[in-house]
Structures are given as C-alpha cells and as structure tokens.
Design a protein around this motif. Structure first.
Motif, PDB file in Angstrom:
ATOM      1  N   LYS A 180       1.756  12.156 -17.923  1.00  0.00           N
ATOM      2  CA  LYS A 180       2.915  11.633 -17.200  1.00  0.00           C
ATOM      3  C   LYS A 180       2.832  12.008 -15.721  1.00  0.00           C
ATOM      4  N   GLN A 181       2.393  13.242 -15.422  1.00  0.00           N
ATOM      5  CA  GLN A 181       2.228  13.652 -14.031  1.00  0.00           C
ATOM      6  C   GLN A 181       1.140  12.825 -13.329  1.00  0.00           C
ATOM      7  N   SER A 182       0.068  12.550 -14.092  1.00  0.00           N
ATOM      8  CA  SER A 182      -1.020  11.718 -13.543  1.00  0.00           C
ATOM      9  C   SER A 182      -0.522  10.313 -13.248  1.00  0.00           C
ATOM     10  N   HIS A 183       0.245   9.746 -14.177  1.00  0.00           N
ATOM     11  CA  HIS A 183       0.775   8.401 -13.963  1.00  0.00           C
ATOM     12  C   HIS A 183       1.686   8.364 -12.750  1.00  0.00           C
ATOM     13  N   ARG A 184       2.522   9.448 -12.633  1.00  0.00           N
ATOM     14  CA  ARG A 184       3.443   9.504 -11.494  1.00  0.00           C
ATOM     15  C   ARG A 184       2.652   9.564 -10.170  1.00  0.00           C
ATOM     16  N   TYR A 185       1.558  10.310 -10.161  1.00  0.00           N
ATOM     17  CA  TYR A 185       0.718  10.423  -8.953  1.00  0.00           C
ATOM     18  C   TYR A 185       0.115   9.062  -8.574  1.00  0.00           C
ATOM     19  N   ILE A 186      -0.372   8.338  -9.595  1.00  0.00           N
ATOM     20  CA  ILE A 186      -0.975   7.017  -9.333  1.00  0.00           C
ATOM     21  C   ILE A 186       0.068   6.059  -8.780  1.00  0.00           C
ATOM     22  N   LEU A 187       1.276   6.081  -9.390  1.00  0.00           N
ATOM     23  CA  LEU A 187       2.341   5.207  -8.906  1.00  0.00           C
ATOM     24  C   LEU A 187       2.716   5.553  -7.464  1.00  0.00           C
ATOM     25  N   GLU A 188       2.792   6.834  -7.157  1.00  0.00           N
ATOM     26  CA  GLU A 188       3.109   7.248  -5.800  1.00  0.00           C
ATOM     27  C   GLU A 188       2.014   6.822  -4.814  1.00  0.00           C
ATOM     28  N   PHE A 189       0.763   6.845  -5.289  1.00  0.00           N
ATOM     29  CA  PHE A 189      -0.350   6.405  -4.434  1.00  0.00           C
ATOM     30  C   PHE A 189      -0.183   4.925  -4.068  1.00  0.00           C
ATOM     31  N   PHE A 190       0.081   4.097  -5.109  1.00  0.00           N
ATOM     32  CA  PHE A 190       0.248   2.671  -4.844  1.00  0.00           C
ATOM     33  C   PHE A 190       1.525   2.395  -4.045  1.00  0.00           C
ATOM     34  N   GLU A 191       2.514   3.234  -4.205  1.00  0.00           N
ATOM     35  CA  GLU A 191       3.792   2.996  -3.555  1.00  0.00           C
ATOM     36  C   GLU A 191       3.784   3.475  -2.108  1.00  0.00           C
ATOM     37  N   LYS A 192       3.166   4.657  -1.844  1.00  0.00           N
ATOM     38  CA  LYS A 192       3.237   5.256  -0.524  1.00  0.00           C
ATOM     39  C   LYS A 192       1.886   5.270   0.204  1.00  0.00           C
ATOM     40  N   GLY A 193       0.833   5.590  -0.509  1.00  0.00           N
ATOM     41  CA  GLY A 193      -0.459   5.775   0.153  1.00  0.00           C
ATOM     42  C   GLY A 193      -1.238   4.502   0.376  1.00  0.00           C
ATOM     43  N   SER A 194      -0.867   3.431  -0.289  1.00  0.00           N
ATOM     44  CA  SER A 194      -1.662   2.206  -0.199  1.00  0.00           C
ATOM     45  C   SER A 194      -1.635   1.599   1.187  1.00  0.00           C
ATOM     46  N   PHE A 195      -0.536   1.787   1.907  1.00  0.00           N
ATOM     47  CA  PHE A 195      -0.429   1.176   3.242  1.00  0.00           C
ATOM     48  C   PHE A 195      -1.574   1.632   4.144  1.00  0.00           C
ATOM     49  N   LYS A 196      -1.800   2.934   4.211  1.00  0.00           N
ATOM     50  CA  LYS A 196      -2.857   3.461   5.074  1.00  0.00           C
ATOM     51  C   LYS A 196      -4.234   3.005   4.605  1.00  0.00           C
ATOM     52  N   ILE A 197      -4.457   3.106   3.283  1.00  0.00           N
ATOM     53  CA  ILE A 197      -5.776   2.728   2.748  1.00  0.00           C
ATOM     54  C   ILE A 197      -6.046   1.250   2.989  1.00  0.00           C
ATOM     55  N   TYR A 198      -5.084   0.401   2.631  1.00  0.00           N
ATOM     56  CA  TYR A 198      -5.289  -1.043   2.756  1.00  0.00           C
ATOM     57  C   TYR A 198      -5.339  -1.491   4.214  1.00  0.00           C
ATOM     58  N   PHE A 199      -4.606  -0.795   5.071  1.00  0.00           N
ATOM     59  CA  PHE A 199      -4.647  -1.117   6.495  1.00  0.00           C
ATOM     60  C   PHE A 199      -6.059  -0.914   7.037  1.00  0.00           C
ATOM     61  N   ILE A 200      -6.627   0.258   6.758  1.00  0.00           N
ATOM     62  CA  ILE A 200      -7.975   0.556   7.252  1.00  0.00           C
ATOM     63  C   ILE A 200      -9.005  -0.355   6.600  1.00  0.00           C
ATOM     64  N   LEU A 201      -8.884  -0.562   5.279  1.00  0.00           N
ATOM     65  CA  LEU A 201      -9.835  -1.406   4.561  1.00  0.00           C
ATOM     66  C   LEU A 201      -9.785  -2.839   5.074  1.00  0.00           C
ATOM     67  N   SER A 202      -8.590  -3.359   5.297  1.00  0.00           N
ATOM     68  CA  SER A 202      -8.434  -4.735   5.781  1.00  0.00           C
ATOM     69  C   SER A 202      -9.033  -4.883   7.174  1.00  0.00           C
ATOM     70  N   LEU A 203      -8.829  -3.863   8.018  1.00  0.00           N
ATOM     71  CA  LEU A 203      -9.376  -3.911   9.373  1.00  0.00           C
ATOM     72  C   LEU A 203     -10.901  -3.873   9.351  1.00  0.00           C
ATOM     73  N   ILE A 204     -11.446  -3.014   8.518  1.00  0.00           N
ATOM     74  CA  ILE A 204     -12.903  -2.884   8.419  1.00  0.00           C
ATOM     75  C   ILE A 204     -13.539  -4.194   7.947  1.00  0.00           C
ATOM     76  N   MET A 205     -12.889  -4.901   7.032  1.00  0.00           N
ATOM     77  CA  MET A 205     -13.454  -6.152   6.519  1.00  0.00           C
ATOM     78  C   MET A 205     -13.193  -7.332   7.450  1.00  0.00           C
ATOM     79  N   ALA A 206     -12.108  -7.306   8.213  1.00  0.00           N
ATOM     80  CA  ALA A 206     -11.761  -8.439   9.069  1.00  0.00           C
ATOM     81  C   ALA A 206     -12.642  -8.522  10.307  1.00  0.00           C
ATOM     82  N   ILE A 207     -12.947  -7.377  10.907  1.00  0.00           N
ATOM     83  CA  ILE A 207     -13.679  -7.388  12.185  1.00  0.00           C
ATOM     84  C   ILE A 207     -15.086  -7.980  12.050  1.00  0.00           C
ATOM     85  N   PRO A 208     -15.898  -7.583  11.056  1.00  0.00           N
ATOM     86  CA  PRO A 208     -17.223  -8.234  10.939  1.00  0.00           C
ATOM     87  C   PRO A 208     -17.142  -9.739  10.710  1.00  0.00           C
TER      88      PRO A 208
END
Length: 862
Positions: free
Chosen positions: A96-124
């Motif tokens: 349950k703690q692991s699931h909560r961590y994953i949900l928090e990652f998608f809820e809060k941490g995804s913005f930073k990860i996806y922002f950087i990933l999207s930028l890295i793929m868009a520029i080339p």
C-alpha cells in the motif's frame, strides 16, 4: 586534505567556466557583433536582425509546438494512470505504501520528468526546421506562379514552396506520433502492472487516448501516400528520353496509390472497431492483405516491366506522347525558353555580297581580340606597377565620342599584394598604405593586325581622348581576395599621379569605425592579429574595411541567391561600379529536366532558373544594391515579401548603369544546353531524337557577344550568340542569339539552317585554314623566327544572308616580353579562306577568291 580538494574543484571549475566563456566569446559574441557592425555599415541593420528573428522564431515556434504535443500527451497519460484502482484485498502494508508512492509520483513528480523529457525529444525534431528555416518562410510568403501542371492540376508554386515543407512536416510528425504512441503505450502498461498487479487491461480513458494516437499515426501514413502522388512528378525512370511521369506512372502507379489509401483507411477503421468491440477482425485482416498486395505490386518491377514489354514498347510513342508533351512544355517554361522564335536562315552564295555597304558597316564592331589574350596585354602594357593586375577583361558597349555605339573591352586595375617586392610585404603596407586599385583601361573590340593598339581609356590617373571622364577611379572593392584595410590612417595611402606617387586618404562610405579601444580589441581577436590592438597609426575617423571581394560580399548578405561567375565593371562619370547577375533556382519544378552539368559551375542542381536580380556594387564605397529584374519570378517575389526594402525596382537603377545591363553568358549556356534537346517540340521527333544539337566539340567554343543588327535591320544591338551543331557532327546546324539592349533584352531567336544544306562548323573551318598553303606557309615562318603563333576563337557572323567566319592570329615572342600581338585576321566563307592585316583587306582577298572560284565553275560548265 578536504581544503585541498575544495581548492582543486574551485580551480577546475573556474578553468572550465573560463573555457566556456572563451568559446562563447569566440564563436558567438564576437562573430555576431562584427556581423552586426558590418551589416550596419551597409545600412542593412534591419535586414540583419530580421534574418536572426526569422530563424529563431521558427525554431522556437516549432520546438514549442512539438514540446506541447509531447507534454500534453504525457500529462494526460499521468492523469489516467492516477485513476487506476489499487487492489486492496490482497495488498500488504508495504505494497500500500508502494502504491501510494507511485500515485504521488504520477500526481506530483510527473510534471518535472515529462517537462524535461518532452523538451529533450522536441528540440532534435525541430533541428531540421532550424536548418531549413528559409524554406519555411518561402512557404509562408509564396505567391502563385500562375501556371498549373496537368497531372494534379496544382499551381507550380505548390511544388516550388509547399511540397517540400509538407514533406518535412509529415516526416517530423510521423516520428513524433510514433514515439508518442509507443511511449504512452509503455507508460500505461507500466502503470497497469505496478498499480493493479493484473493482466494488461486499460481503462476506457486510456483506450480512448491510445485510439486517438493510433488514428493520428494512421493519418500520417495516409498523408505520406498523398505526398507519393506528387513524388511521381520527379521520377527519372524515362530519362534520358524525357522527365517526369509516363504511361505506367499515370495509369498504374497513381491508381495503386489511391487504392492503397482507400484500403489502409478502411483497414484502420475496422481495426479500431475490433479493438473496442471485438468485431471485424477478418475484415481488417483481409483489407490489410489486399493493401500489402497492392503495395507489393507498386514497388515491384515485374508488372511495370511486363506492361512495358508487351503493351507500351510496341506502341511507345502513342502511349507516351501526352507525357512527352508535358515534359517539353514544363522544361521550356522552367528555363524561360517557351517564347523562343525560330527563323530559317537562307544562305546566298553571292561573292558580290561581301563588298556590300551592309557588311562594311558591321565589321567595325567585330571583337577580333580574345579576352584571354587581352588580360596579358593589359597587364604588360597598362599594369604600370608590379602590384597592379587585371583579374579579368569584360566586354561591353559604350557610346564613344567620334565613333558612336561601340563594342569594347575593359579591365579594372586592381591591387595585387603578391606583386609587391618581398621586402615591402609587411603588415603596415598591406593594411594601411597599399589599399586599392586605380582606374580602368578600355580598348575597342575591333582592332587591326600589325597596328598600335587604340586605347579609349589608359594610364594612371585614367586619361581618354574619346570623351570618358571618371570622377572617382579608386577601386577598394573588386575581384581580388584582398584582406582587411584600415583607412584613413596616419600613414596615408599610396596613390599615383602622372609624375610621382602621392598619399591620399579614403573618405568613402565603406567600413566600420575602429577608433575605440573596445573595437580594436574585438577586431584584433576577430582577425587573430595583435597588430590592430597595438598600432598607433589608427586615427579618430579610421574605419576597418573587409570582405572586399564583391562576390563574397554579396554572398554574405544574400546566401540564398546563386551568383553568376562573371561580374563585370561599368564606367560612369561618377565612378566605377560592378554589376553582378544573380539567379533564383529550384530543383522542384514538376516534369522539368535537371540541368545536366550543374557541378561544373554551380553548387546545387536545379531544373528551374531565372535571372531575377541585378546587383550593383560601388567599387569605391562598397555599397550593395539589389534590383529585381524579373518581377514574374515567384521565388524572388517571395523573398521581396520576406525582406521588405532589400530589393528595389529595376526602374530605380540609375540610367547610366541600366544601359549596360547584359544577358548573362552563363545563363544563356545553361539554356542552350537544355534547348539543344528541347527545341524538338514535336513529340514524335523528340522521342526519336532525330534533330539533337550540341555545342561544337572538336574545337571547343562558348557563346560570345557581338554588335549586329539581327533584330532590326540597320539598328545595331549588343547580342549574345551561340553556334550549335548536330550531335556527333561538325557542321553548323543553327545560330542562337539573345538580345541585351532595350525592349529586345532576353528575346531569343534561333536562326536554323536547312537540314540538307552543308554549313561548315568552326572545327571544319579550322581544318580548311590548316589546309590553305599560303596561310600555313606564313604561319610556319613566324613560328621559326623566335615567336609562337596562336590562333584565337573562331567567330561565326550571320550578315546579309551570308555566314562569315573570323579568326584572329596572335604572335608571342619567345625572347622578349611575352605580350601577344594581333598580327593577322583570317576570314572564311564556305570552303574559301583568306588572311590579311585587317578585316577589310582580308574580305577583299576573300571576295577575289570567291569570284575566281565562280569563274572556274562557269568555265567548266561551258
């Protein structure tokens, strides 16, 4: 120990930082600032910023758009994953703690990860638009051409501007949406496995998202097939016979592409239906099978070969006729050959015609000197100093006092640093004192052998007995690859009077002020030359002038223009000006044949070309003015919209310059290389290639300028003439002329000779001259007396229903100065040749020989 490590890291970090600053300063800041000053000195500051603005606005806009596509899709996916239901009945506290961590990652941490990933793929993916930013601008600003092609009914502008951009966009979006589909699918799969621990099952929202991406990928694939329909316009299967699509492409390939589009569209729809409702699987498989069969038929060579062997070749001219007509019409239009006028030239072998007043009047403008020989004459006789040279000799026409409308040769006396004595080749001399060329020389095109050369303009400073006056004769900008100079300066610049050398000071518009310490430092860094920083000879009003080669100067300003290889000098009362012809070209004109020899003169291939711009460069001030000469050309009109104010109307060019515009020789030879084949406008004759022409090869010759009255009898005009021979034959098949003056500028007339009549070509005339015993004996005697005999170019002159051939004979001494002397003129009409000191005397001899021949024939007949 910790303190030592700290200092090591600080020192290394500082060195790396300084290195980065140095690199940025060297390759970005210095170059950018110097370019800014350079463009500003030419009153092109707005144009300079506009080019930078366009480039980065397009790059940022495309990058931002692609970034948004990536980021929004990843963000939507993270929201959908957050809604997955976590299985509670089997989950332990740790799970349950692991699931909560994953949900928090998608809820809060995804913005930073996806922002950087999207930028890295868009520029080339955006890099191609950064490189091709000007093509994108042409697409945005392009006007209509006003002519449609027959295959798809599209305006030609679609192919010149829209088609390449659509290909770039389709390729980029195909890669993007494929990456997105695979990435989002993996994201949903990973989220499903981590959060639910169940078999792969997606929520309705996830399925909907993936379905949309799948449909877009299908649309990209379909779009690629639509582009294939236009790719067919550039097919080379039928070359060297004709360019563009033929019977098989129009009646087999195009229908198969349409069938593939319909089948794939239907298969995509049924596949989406199957994924959602588990129906229509067999229909999907059947449609895909038929699609792959159609695709296999299209890319295989079996069916085209079968059709070609058993259906087309037995009646090839009938099957391919409409497509040959399209290729002919397209190629002629692409090379501006669609308005060529053909005239039959009837030869009248009348000896009396040679002495007619018409011929006597015309021979006074015949350019008997070859430009290649005149370079040596000008350098030896009028160089006057070892450090002056004549890079080239130009041909033009002027109204000369006492002689009227005259064809002339002229050359610019430019400074040549290598000509200085070794002891004088120092930095101060190169950059401060020996800074410029001095004046021009001009001679009439018509000269006589064994006579002193006539000079319309000569010496330093220039003098003339024929009415030429030039206020400013110094040449700071020309054809030489000279380095930078700093003028005016405390030393003064070396110039010449009739008696002695004098010192002058530049007061023109060219150059960048360099008096401040900041600019000295910057230019010292830019040119890698510390002398600029430490010299004390720079004044408050000193300016640094560089990029003085006019072609490099123009290329730096407008790299998108193709420059003619032969800029030429014009003499006016105010000063000296260079005129540079410039072209717009493309390799995207549908159905048009590519120019075959583009690698010899030009850096890129093309199947469309226009002499759209005439560029004027002031030899003293270095100013560069662009004049639109072909206002119907859609490419230059697009550039006029992109860069408002850069291109001026041709009517605003000063009249004293406009009268010296001429049809470019290089363009004419490109056109003639194409016209040699495409003058055969009858598709059956074209298919058989029964009247194919070529430039005379046995005695290589190019087009040349003449002053004749071929457009209107009695009115002399400056013309460009090109002789053509039948393929693999030496006789003359036609003479092609193009006008250079007034309303006749650009008008092309073909003087075609009857196929059944023998008209000698240049190489045949050369052989007849070799066989003439009197001429051979005289030339042999000269060769044995310490001299070298050289024969110049053979000119073909159509005058008064005659074809005359004229060839100059030069003599070079092997003992004294190697200056070529014009000694004799050879003239020929048919099989008879004659040689004398002047054209007039040679024509008299020729007439006598023709009369004697006619008398012998008459006596035999009696």
């Amino acid at each position: 120990m910790q303190s030592l490590k700290k200092w090591i890291f600080i020192i290394l970090g500082s060195l790396i930082g300084l290195g980065i600053i140095y690199i940025a300063f060297s390759f970005i800041f210095v170059d950018l600032l110097v370019d800014y000053w350079w463009f500003t000195s030419l009153n092109l500051k707005g144009y300079f910023f506009l080019r930078i603005f366009y480039r980065y606005v397009i790059f940022v806009s495309v990058s931002f758009s692609l970034f948004l596509l990536f980021f929004i899709n990843f963000w939507i996916a993270s929201r959908h994953i957050r809604n997955y239901r976590v299985p509670e009945y089997k989950a332990t506290k740790v799970e349950k703690q692991s699931h909560r961590y994953i949900l928090e990652f998608f809820e809060k941490g995804s913005f930073k990860i996806y922002f950087i990933l999207s930028l890295i793929m868009a520029i080339p993916l955006s890099a191609h638009f950064f490189i091709k930013w000007e093509e994108f601008l042409l697409y945005l600003f392009a006007p209509n051409y006003g002519l449609t092609e027959s295959t798809h009914g599209k305006d030609i502008s679609f192919y010149l501007f829209s088609y390449p951009i659509y290909k770039h966009i389709q390729n980029t979006l195909s890669i993007l949406f494929l990456i997105l589909f695979v990435g989002i699918l993996l994201l949903y799969y990973i989220g499903n496995r981590l959060l639910t621990k169940e078999e792969i099952t997606f929520s309705k929202s996830s399925k909907f998202h993936l379905t949309i991406l799948f449909i877009i990928n299908c649309l990209m694939f379909i779009w690629r097939h639509f582009i294939m329909l236009y790719d067919i316009q550039y097919i080379t299967t039928h070359e060297p016979v004709f360019s563009g699509p033929g019977f098989i492409e129009m009646n087999f390939n195009i229908p198969l592409i349409w069938l593939a589009i319909l089948l794939f569209t239907a298969a995509s729809i049924t596949l989406v239906v199957y994924i959602h409702v588990r129906k229509r699987l067999k229909t999907t498989i059947a449609l895909l099978c038929v699609f792959f069969i159609a695709h296999a038929f299209r890319i295989s060579s079996f069916v085209p070969d079968f059709l070609g062997t058993y259906f087309i070749k037995p009646n090839e001219i009938i099957r391919e006729k409409p497509y040959i007509v399209d290729s002919i019409d397209s190629t002629l239009d692409a090379y501006a050959l669609d308005k060529v006028v053909i005239r039959q030239y009837i030869i009248k072998n009348n000896p009396e015609a040679i002495s007619s007043p018409e011929i006597k009047k015309r021979i006074y403008n015949i350019p008997v000197w070859d430009r290649e020989f005149l370079v040596d004459v000008y350098t030896q006789v009028q160089g006057l100093r070892s450090f002056y040279s004549f890079p080239t000799v130009d041909v033009d026409r002027y109204n000369v006092d006492g002689r009227g409308y005259q064809q002339v040769y002229l050359g610019a006396r430019e400074f040549h640093f290598d000509g200085l004595p070794e002891a004088a080749k120092n930095w101060l001399n190169k950059s401060f004192q020996y800074t410029h060329g001095s004046g021009v020389v001009m001679t009439p095109a018509a000269q006589s052998g064994d006579e002193q050369m006539t000079w319309y303009i000569k010496d330093i400073p220039p003098t003339s007995d024929f009415g030429f006056k030039i206020d400013q004769t110094a040449i700071y900008f020309g054809l030489q690859d000279s380095g930078y100079i700093i003028v005016p300066n405390d030393l003064g610049e070396v110039d010449h009077s009739k008696v002695q050398d004098i010192l002058i000071h530049y007061d023109g518009k060219g150059g960048i002020p360099i008096s401040s310490m900041f600019k000295k430092t910057l230019f010292s860094f830019y040119f890698h030359d510390n002398n600029i920083l430490f010299t004390t000879k720079i004044k408050e009003d000193s300016k640094i002038i560089f990029i003085r080669n006019i072609k490099k100067r123009i290329k730096k300003i407008t790299p998108f223009l193709l420059l003619d290889e032969d800029p030429y000098l014009v003499v006016t009362n105010k000063g000296l000006f260079w005129i540079q012809d410039a072209y717009t070209c493309s390799d995207l004109y549908p159905n048009s044949e590519n120019y075959p020899d583009f690698k010899k003169k030009y850096e890129k291939k093309f199947n469309y070309i226009r002499n759209s711009v005439k560029i004027v460069v002031d030899a003293y001030n270095g100013t560069v003015d662009y004049y639109v000469f072909d206002s119907k050309d859609p490419i230059i009109n697009a550039y006029r919209r992109i860069y408002p104010g850069l291109f001026k109307k041709i009517d605003t060019m000063p009249e004293e310059l406009r009268t010296h515009l001429r049809y470019p020789k290089s363009l004419f030879e490109v056109q003639m290389a194409i016209y040699a084949k495409y003058h055969q406008t009858d598709p059956e004759i074209f298919y058989r290639q029964e009247d194919l022409w070529e430039f005379p090869k046995s005695l290589p010759m190019t087009s040349y300028y003449l002053t004749l009255d071929l457009f209107e009898i009695g009115r002399d005009e400056f013309l460009l003439i090109c002789p053509m021979s039948p393929v693999k034959r030496e006789n003359l098949r036609s003479l092609i002329i193009v006008g250079c003056d007034g309303e006749d500028y650009g008008k092309i007339i073909v003087y075609a000779f009857p196929k059944g009549q023998q008209i000698y070509g240049p190489s045949q005339i050369s052989a007849l001259i070799d066989q003439d015993t009197d001429i051979a004996q005289e030339l042999s005697l000269w060769n044995q007396s310490g001299s070298i005999v050289q024969r110049g170019r053979i000119m073909v002159l159509p005058i008064n229903n005659l074809i005359l051939y004229i060839q100059p004979v030069y003599l070079r001494s092997t003992k004294t100065l190697n200056i070529p002397e014009l000694k004799r003129i050879i003239v020929s009409q048919g099989e008879i040749v004659a040689m004398d000191k002047t054209i007039e005397e040679a024509l008299k001899k020729l007439q006598e020989k023709l009369k004697n021949k006619a008398q012998r024939i008459q006596n035999r007949a009696q």
